[in-house]
Structures are given as structure tokens and as C-alpha cells.
Scaffold this active site. Structure first.
Site, short mmCIF file in Angstrom:
data_model
loop_
_atom_site.label_atom_id
_atom_site.label_comp_id
_atom_site.label_asym_id
_atom_site.label_seq_id
_atom_site.Cartn_x
_atom_site.Cartn_y
_atom_site.Cartn_z
N ASP A 185 35.24 -15.15 3.95
CA ASP A 185 34.32 -14.40 3.09
C ASP A 185 34.76 -14.58 1.62
OD1 ASP A 185 32.27 -12.61 2.47
OD2 ASP A 185 33.59 -10.86 2.65
N HIS A 186 33.86 -15.00 0.76
CA HIS A 186 34.15 -15.18 -0.67
C HIS A 186 35.40 -16.03 -0.92
CE1 HIS A 186 31.03 -12.58 -2.24
NE2 HIS A 186 31.30 -11.75 -1.28
N SER A 246 38.20 -11.85 4.43
CA SER A 246 38.44 -12.10 3.00
C SER A 246 39.83 -12.73 2.88
CB SER A 246 38.38 -10.80 2.20
OG SER A 246 39.51 -10.00 2.50
N GLY A 254 30.19 -2.42 -1.79
CA GLY A 254 30.67 -1.02 -1.82
C GLY A 254 29.53 -0.05 -2.07
N THR A 287 32.25 -2.21 3.80
CA THR A 287 32.66 -0.87 3.37
C THR A 287 32.25 0.22 4.37
OG1 THR A 287 32.42 -1.64 1.11
CG2 THR A 287 32.62 0.72 1.41
P1 13P Z 1 29.88 -4.08 1.65
O1 13P Z 1 31.35 -3.81 1.54
O2 13P Z 1 29.12 -3.46 0.54
O3 13P Z 1 29.35 -3.71 2.98
O4 13P Z 1 29.68 -5.65 1.46
C1 13P Z 1 30.31 -6.54 2.35
C2 13P Z 1 30.18 -7.94 1.88
O5 13P Z 1 29.20 -8.33 1.27
C3 13P Z 1 31.27 -8.86 2.21
O6 13P Z 1 31.08 -10.11 1.65
#
Ligand code: 13P
Length: 287
Positions: free
Chosen positions: A84-85, A49, A178, A232
Site C-alpha cells: 500500500d502506497h 504499508s 482517516g 482506519t
Molecule cells: P482509511 O484509513 O481512511 O480507511 O484509508 C485506507 C487507505 O486508503 C489505505 O491506502
């Protein structure tokens, strides 16, 4: 060597399994994930991230660490290093830093703007051989301080974005980052089927992999999900193992505090968690 996620995801789609994306936060997490992938002969995607990138001293540091580890640990399975994102700016920064895969998350923009920004990145990524993930329909829960609502994506919008030439598509199907609330209704398989029908061969990405029941994961894979993100659950595993170690008084070794010993139980817990997920996703032996 880092690779684009394109080939591993196309193989996963055709072979009806999913490649896990596990988010990294430090050296121990990265080492645990890479070694587990190697031991299980599984392809793997390391997710970063923007917040985690900042914490690890920037994207260039992350690239250096991951490339160094791949060489020094003798990792031969396919590894993609994936933003990520990402924001538009973050995506460009990761491309410059040497990431092999990028997610641009334009899901919070109006669809026209999401399409315009994604299109600009498709061209760059194509030239450089970098895989690109786009997102339609925001994923619920909190991700680096951004809270979404767990909406279901519009299959027609998914088709528009898939047709831009992205490598993989994340589409909201009621999933949440999460912990899932007690009254969560589960994944919307009707939405997933409609998206699959519209987008054809596009490998689909399931975010919020933590806490989704195993049978729903398997059904999602059977309906075209080829990449599943988990963050998570690894954090929880790390936290629980570290806490147990401290509560047992084992961090006090008489001679002083040893960070390597303190982080070892968390490292082992992440290895176990990643193994559990790779077995569930069916990627073991698929490198
Ligand atoms: P979780 O934290 O729910 O496992 O999701 C991770 C995620 O989608 C990262 O982009």
C-alpha cells in the site's frame, strides 16, 4: 496461494461491485480478514504499508505469514497481498519478497517522474504476473507520516498513467485517509466521471474508505470504482473492543496476563467490520 489482483478487479468492474483492501498490522488482523473473506466467499486484498511491513519484521516475514495462514486455515478464495502506497524502492523489495500485487505511489512526484518510475515497474510486474496500482493526485490525510491535501486528480494525467499498462488506478477525488473533517465536501463525482470517461476499462481505486457515507460508496462503485481501501475503521474497531475488554478488568485472569485473550475482542471486532464492508461493497459470494 496468493494471486494477482488483476482478475478479481476486472470481474468487480464488470460486475459493478468492489473488492475491499483491508490493511494488516499483525497476525490477528490477517487471520480475521482471511477467515471473514472465506466465510463470505469473497475475494480480498490484504494491504501492507511500508510501516506495517517494517513492524511485522519485513516483507518476507509478511509473505511467509500470509502464505502459511492461507494453507493452514484452508483459504480458497482469491487473496492478493498488496503493498500500500509503496515507494519505488519499497515496490522492488516487495516484488522480491513475493508479494502478488504492488502499489507504487508516485503522486507526489512531478507527473513526468511519476510516469517514468511507474513505467519501469509496469515491465517488471508484467513479466512476473504481479498486479500494479499507480496513483495520480494525492489522497489527503496522513499515511505513514506523509500528509496529503485531498486534491482532485487531473483526468488527462490519469489517462497518461492508465495507458502505461497498470492494472488499477488510484485517483484523488477529494478523498482523505482517516477521519473526514466536519466540513468535508464529499467525493467529487464530476472528477470521477471525467476520469472514467478518459480511462475507459481501467479499474479505479478509492482510498480513504473510512467514514465515506454508504450512498457515496455505492455511487463511486457505479462510476467505475472496483477496489476500496479501508484501514482506519478497522483500527478504531480493534481499539474500541480492546479498551472495553481492559476497562471491564477482564485481562486480569488471576493466573496472569494472557495475550490471546486480550486480543480476542479486537479480532472479533475486525471480523465484524470486514463483513460489514464486504456486504456494502457487494463482494460477498463473488469469489
Ligand atoms: P482509511 O484509513 O481512511 O480507511 O484509508 C485506507 C487507505 O486508503 C489505505 O491506502
Amino acid at each position: 496461494m496468493l494471486v494477482s489482483a488483476k482478475e478479481m478487479l476486472n470481474k468487480a468492474r464488470d460486475g459493478h461491485y468492489a473488492v475491499g483492501q483491508f490493511n494488516i498490522n499483525n497476525l490477528e488482523w490477517t487471520k480475521a480478514i482471511l477467515l471473514t473473506a472465506q466465510e463470505l466467499n469473497s475475494p480480498v486484498i490484504l494491504g501492507v504499508s511500508e510501516g506495517a511491513g517494517k513492524y511485522m519484521c519485513g516483507f518476507k516475514t509478511v509473505v511467509g505469514m500470509v502464505k502459511g495462514m492461507i494453507e493452514c486455515l484452508g483459504i480458497t478464495v482469491p487473496v492478493a497481498l498488496h503493498l500500500d502506497h509503496g515507494t519505488f524502492e519499497g515496490a522492488k523489495a516487495c516484488i522480491n519478497a513475493g508479494f502478488s500485487s504492488i502499489m507504487f505511489d508516485g503522486s507526489h512526484y512531478p507527473i513526468e517522474e511519476n510516469i517514468a518510475k511507474t513505467t519501469a515497474l509496469v515491465n517488471t510486474c508484467d513479466v512476473l504476473g504481479i498486479s500494479l496500482e499507480a496513483e495520480v493526485g494525492s489522497i489527503g490525510g496522513e499515511e505513514d507520516g506523509v500528509i496529503g491535501r485531498g486534491e482532485c486528480a487531473d483526468p488527462d494525467e490519469c489517462k497518461m498513467v492508465a495507458d502505461l499498462g497498470v492494472t488499477m488506478l488510484a485517483a484523488g477525488i477529494g478523498n482523505i485517509h482517516g477521519k473526514y473533517p466536519e466540513n468535508w465536501e464529499g467525493l467529487s463525482f464530476d472528477t470521477l466521471e471525467a476520469i472514467k470517461t478518459k480511462t475507459g476499462d481501467m479499474p479505479l481505486v478509492l482510498h480513504g474508505g473510512t467514514g465515506i457515507p454508504d450512498d457515496m460508496i455505492k455511487k463511486a462503485i457505479s462510476l467505475g470504482v472496483a477496489k476500496i481501501n479501508v484501514n482506519t475503521e478497522c483500527q478504531w474497531a480493534f481499539q474500541e473492543a480492546t479498551r472495553a475488554y481492559i476497562e471491564a478488568g477482564k485481562d486480569l485472569q488471576g493466573k496472569g496476563f494472557d495475550p490471546r485473550k486480550l486480543l480476542a475482542p479486537g479480532y472479533e471486532a475486525i471480523k465484524a467490520k470486514v463483513k460489514e464492508k464486504m456486504e456494502l461493497f457487494g463482494s460477498v459470494g463473488k469469489a
